[in-house]
Write an enzyme that holds these catalytic residues in place. Structure first.
Site, PDB file in Angstrom:
ATOM      1  N   GLU A  30      10.454   6.815   0.025  1.00  0.00           N
ATOM      2  CA  GLU A  30      10.895   6.357  -1.303  1.00  0.00           C
ATOM      3  C   GLU A  30      11.583   7.486  -2.062  1.00  0.00           C
ATOM      4  OE1 GLU A  30       7.615   4.562  -3.420  1.00  0.00           O
ATOM      5  OE2 GLU A  30       7.167   3.266  -1.731  1.00  0.00           O
ATOM      6  N   HIS A  53       8.475  -0.618  -5.354  1.00  0.00           N
ATOM      7  CA  HIS A  53       7.138  -0.128  -5.702  1.00  0.00           C
ATOM      8  C   HIS A  53       6.668  -0.646  -7.074  1.00  0.00           C
ATOM      9  CE1 HIS A  53       4.179   3.333  -4.699  1.00  0.00           C
ATOM     10  NE2 HIS A  53       3.579   2.460  -5.492  1.00  0.00           N
ATOM     11  N   SER A  91       0.839  -1.208   0.000  1.00  0.00           N
ATOM     12  CA  SER A  91       0.000   0.000   0.000  1.00  0.00           C
ATOM     13  C   SER A  91       0.872   1.255   0.000  1.00  0.00           C
ATOM     14  CB  SER A  91      -0.924  -0.055   1.208  1.00  0.00           C
ATOM     15  OG  SER A  91      -1.564   1.159   1.388  1.00  0.00           O
ATOM     16  N   ARG A  92       1.222   1.710   1.188  1.00  0.00           N
ATOM     17  CA  ARG A  92       2.125   2.847   1.317  1.00  0.00           C
ATOM     18  C   ARG A  92       3.017   2.625   2.527  1.00  0.00           C
ATOM     19  NH1 ARG A  92       0.992   3.798  -3.121  1.00  0.00           N
ATOM     20  NH2 ARG A  92       0.168   5.710  -4.067  1.00  0.00           N
ATOM     21  N   GLY A 150       3.966  -2.918  -7.410  1.00  0.00           N
ATOM     22  CA  GLY A 150       2.655  -3.561  -7.267  1.00  0.00           C
ATOM     23  C   GLY A 150       1.785  -3.509  -8.504  1.00  0.00           C
TER      24      GLY A 150
HETATM   25  C1  8YV Z   1       1.342   3.341  -8.870  1.00  0.00           C
HETATM   26  C2  8YV Z   1       0.152   3.005  -6.623  1.00  0.00           C
HETATM   27  O1  8YV Z   1       2.414   2.761  -9.485  1.00  0.00           O
HETATM   28  O2  8YV Z   1      -1.769   3.706  -7.809  1.00  0.00           O
HETATM   29  C3  8YV Z   1      -1.173   3.666  -6.758  1.00  0.00           C
HETATM   30  O3  8YV Z   1      -1.670   4.159  -5.722  1.00  0.00           O
HETATM   31  O4  8YV Z   1       0.614   2.859  -5.553  1.00  0.00           O
HETATM   32  C4  8YV Z   1       0.998   2.482  -7.707  1.00  0.00           C
HETATM   33  O5  8YV Z   1       0.516   1.246  -8.072  1.00  0.00           O
HETATM   34  C5  8YV Z   1       1.717   4.747  -8.558  1.00  0.00           C
HETATM   35  O6  8YV Z   1       1.112   5.255  -7.447  1.00  0.00           O
HETATM   36  C6  8YV Z   1       1.403   5.646  -9.714  1.00  0.00           C
HETATM   37  O7  8YV Z   1       1.381   6.985  -9.377  1.00  0.00           O
END
Ligand code: 8YV
Length: 329
Positions: free
Chosen positions: A273, A291, A243-244, A293
């Site tokens: 990050e 990152h 997530s974060r 995902g």
């Molecule tokens: C993206 C993500 O790669 O969409 C999200 O919230 O965390 C990621 O999968 C990234 O944020 C794109 O801005």
């Protein structure tokens, strides 16, 4: 609203098909170098753009938004999480904010499952043994033992789209589904997943073999997994986060891994990050990804398509489908 084609500034390089379509539809300024924009470049962008298309690497905070010109009316985030944007300030200044929900659900759930597998079954350690300098001495009954997934308990924090997609996968792997959420999911879904709802996060943490973080990062979830809460987990439990980074106290987690107070961690996201806590880098119990995902070509094209639909709907004078309001955070 703009009569002519709006000026759209895209902060990072997007898949070719997305960029081509954006060039056809709007007066689009692309970032061919793919270098993340500096604060000064972001300020320059918001001074001239009608629409800004940022990503997770751009902090659109109050300082940036206060410099925005009157013409900036839409921030169409390329991403679902909007913790990179001060949504409240943007909306107060009459700027619409949109995101890209739904299209990265399955990819992110896949990656979460991959991390669970990688940590439990020591995939990275094993694959390093047969690296270029192949150090494998041969099979042994007591070597490289991981832990079985089947029959274990997974506790999912945040049962939204991604949490639910993860639960479906986890169930297929024989895991028992437990979850903590602001409120229980619909009875039909709970039944399908044979899921147990925990109102108390503390109580759930103490009883799980695997914890997965799938809630967004908001002021309410910052360090939700604090040092105190991490200590509630079983000593051999593992934690994964797609997530974060900010949802976990990364320092506390790194210290616990070092002290063998946790079974392992699979992290795709980090608090600062692209910086990664040096203690995490050293830990043999941590599987770390940069990152990734939602990093599938299909996913990134779908995200671009969502961004285009949000901009196009706004250009046509309608409310974009993926509007984010401060009350939703
Ligand atoms: C993206 C993500 O790669 O969409 C999200 O919230 O965390 C990621 O999968 C990234 O944020 C794109 O801005």
């Amino acid at each position: 609203m703009t009569k002519h084609k709006p000026v759209v500034v895209v902060t990072r390089k997007l898949p070719q098909v997305v960029e081509t379509r954006m060039m056809e539809l709007f007066q689009t300024r692309l970032n061919a170098t793919d270098q993340a924009m500096s604060k000064a470049e972001l300020i320059e962008a918001v001074k001239t753009a009608d629409v800004l298309v940022p990503t997770v690497t751009d902090r659109i905070d109050k300082a940036v938004l206060m410099q925005a010109g009157e013409q900036l009316k839409l921030i169409a985030n390329f991403g679902t999480g909007v913790d990179n944007i001060d949504v409240e300030t943007a909306v107060a200044r009459g700027i619409t904010v949109t995101n890209t929900p739904g299209v990265l659900t399955e990819d992110t759930a896949d990656m979460t499952m991959a991390l669970i597998m990688a940590v439990s079954r020591r995939l990275i350690e094993g694959s390093k043994v047969i690296g270029s300098d192949n150090t494998w001495q041969g099979w042994s009954p007591t070597w490289m033992l991981g832990s079985r997934l089947w029959g274990k308990r997974i506790g999912i924090i945040g049962m939204g789209r991604i949490g639910t997609a993860l639960a479906r996968r986890a169930k297929a792997f024989g895991l028992q589904i437990h979850y903590h959420n602001r409120k229980p999911v619909q009875a039909k879904l709970e039944e399908e997943l044979e899921a147990t709802y925990w109102d108390s996060l503390d109580q759930m943490l103490a009883r799980m073999d695997i914890i997965s973080v799938n809630c967004p990062h908001t002021p309410a979830t910052y360090h939700l997994l604090s040092a105190r809460r991490l200590k509630l987990m079983k000593k051999d439990a593992i934690i994964v986060n797609t997530s974060r980074g900010e949802v976990i106290d990364e320092n506390a987690l790194a210290r616990m891994l070092e002290a063998n107070e946790l079974g392992g961690a699979g992290l795709d996201v980090f608090e600062h990050e692209p910086a990664v806590n040096p203690r995490l880098l050293k830990s043999s119990k941590a599987v770390l990804l940069p990152h990734m995902g939602s990093a599938t070509l299909e996913g990134r094209i779908d995200m671009g398509e969502k961004v285009i639909i949000n901009i196009k709907t706004w250009v046509d004078g309608h409310n974009p489908p993926d509007r984010v309001l401060p009350s939703m955070l």
